[in-house]
Design a protein around this motif. Structure first.
Motif, PDB file in Angstrom:
ATOM      1  N   ALA A 173      29.695 -12.922   0.683  1.00  0.00           N
ATOM      2  CA  ALA A 173      30.714 -11.943   1.358  1.00  0.00           C
ATOM      3  C   ALA A 173      29.559 -10.598   2.556  1.00  0.00           C
ATOM      4  N   MET A 208      29.582 -11.052   6.760  1.00  0.00           N
ATOM      5  CA  MET A 208      29.405  -9.872   7.298  1.00  0.00           C
ATOM      6  C   MET A 208      28.307 -10.051   8.218  1.00  0.00           C
ATOM      7  N   SER A 232      27.724  -3.971  10.958  1.00  0.00           N
ATOM      8  CA  SER A 232      28.815  -4.859   9.653  1.00  0.00           C
ATOM      9  C   SER A 232      29.445  -3.899   8.923  1.00  0.00           C
ATOM     10  N   TYR A 252      32.569  -3.700  10.719  1.00  0.00           N
ATOM     11  CA  TYR A 252      33.839  -4.275  10.597  1.00  0.00           C
ATOM     12  C   TYR A 252      33.970  -5.363   9.546  1.00  0.00           C
ATOM     13  N   SER A 253      33.832  -4.650   8.402  1.00  0.00           N
ATOM     14  CA  SER A 253      33.699  -5.037   7.390  1.00  0.00           C
ATOM     15  C   SER A 253      35.082  -3.805   6.686  1.00  0.00           C
ATOM     16  N   ALA A 283      39.708 -12.139   1.191  1.00  0.00           N
ATOM     17  CA  ALA A 283      38.930 -10.597   0.491  1.00  0.00           C
ATOM     18  C   ALA A 283      39.085 -10.992  -0.555  1.00  0.00           C
TER      19      ALA A 283
END
Length: 235
Positions: free
Chosen positions: A126, A130, A158, A161-162, A114
């Motif tokens: 990134a 995702m 996405s 989840y992120s 991250a």
């Protein structure tokens, strides 16, 4: 040996070498991050030349981190294949997939990734990672959408989840219980959004007054099999 068999053998050797370097890198990431130093140490651990390591991971730590992310996606898909999804409601299947994805990951390795992905120059990678995770989930769950819903489902998942990953990275609750509660709330928000879309679609009045964004979505079509995904390639 036929040319095809030779090519397959070389491909398998390359894949094995890449997997070995990634395996070795995981021991170094907590100390050196996803970096050139980690790639160099991993190659040495595996008895590979640095030239070979850089051929397999030309962008060094970034490509190592992305390979680790793809491995996590593969582990999640294996968990979905082994699960009795038919016994779950659709909402539960999505939650199961996201939980499986996080439970397949090591928190310190993800924290280091991250940090790397937060760099401005890595933002496209990134976002692509995702998106590909979201696409893998919807595809595994049998999504049949062909219009703009194909895009909106993946974009929303996405984001879910992120945001869940960021919450999980700072979660000190027992067995990450707070993370799973957070995930449950985010999925509930998604379900409410989908219900709202269905109501707008079913109502001529709403479609004519506030339904323009949904009409635009309906005009879109998912990429053909030969086309790259919006977040990356199909390879």
């Amino acid at each position: 040996m036929p040319a095809t068999d030779s090519a397959n053998t070389d491909s398998a050797k390359t894949a094995n070498a890449a997997d070995g370097i990634l395996d070795a890198a995981l021991d170094h990431v907590p100390f050196d991050g996803w970096s050139e130093a980690t790639l160099t140490a991993a190659a040495e651990d595996q008895g590979q030349t640095l030239a070979m390591a850089k051929a397999l991971f030309p962008r060094g730590g970034l490509d190592l981190a992305l390979a680790y992310h793809r491995r996590g996606d593969a582990q999640m898909l294996a968990a979905l294949t082994a699960a009795d999804l038919d016994a779950m409601r659709y909402r539960a299947r999505v939650i199961f997939a996201l939980r499986a994805r996080l439970e397949a990951a090591d928190r310190e390795l993800v924290r280091r990734a991250a940090t790397l992905m937060a760099l401005p120059q890595n933002a496209p990678e990134a976002a692509r990672a995702m998106w590909n995770t979201a696409d893998a989930i919807w595809t595994a769950l049998g999504d049949t959408s062909e219009d703009g819903n194909w895009y909106s489902k993946r974009a929303i998942l996405s984001a879910v989840y992120s945001s869940t990953v960021l919450y999980w990275l700072g979660d000190d609750s027992e067995d990450q219980a707070d993370t799973w509660d957070f995930l449950d709330r985010r999925i509930e928000n998604v379900m409410q959004f989908e219900q709202s879309k269905a109501r707008i679609k079913a109502s001529p009045v709403l479609r004519n007054t506030i339904g323009l964004p949904f009409k635009l979505l309906e005009s879109l079509r998912k990429p053909a099999e030969s086309e790259p995904l919006p977040g990356g390639s199909r390879s």
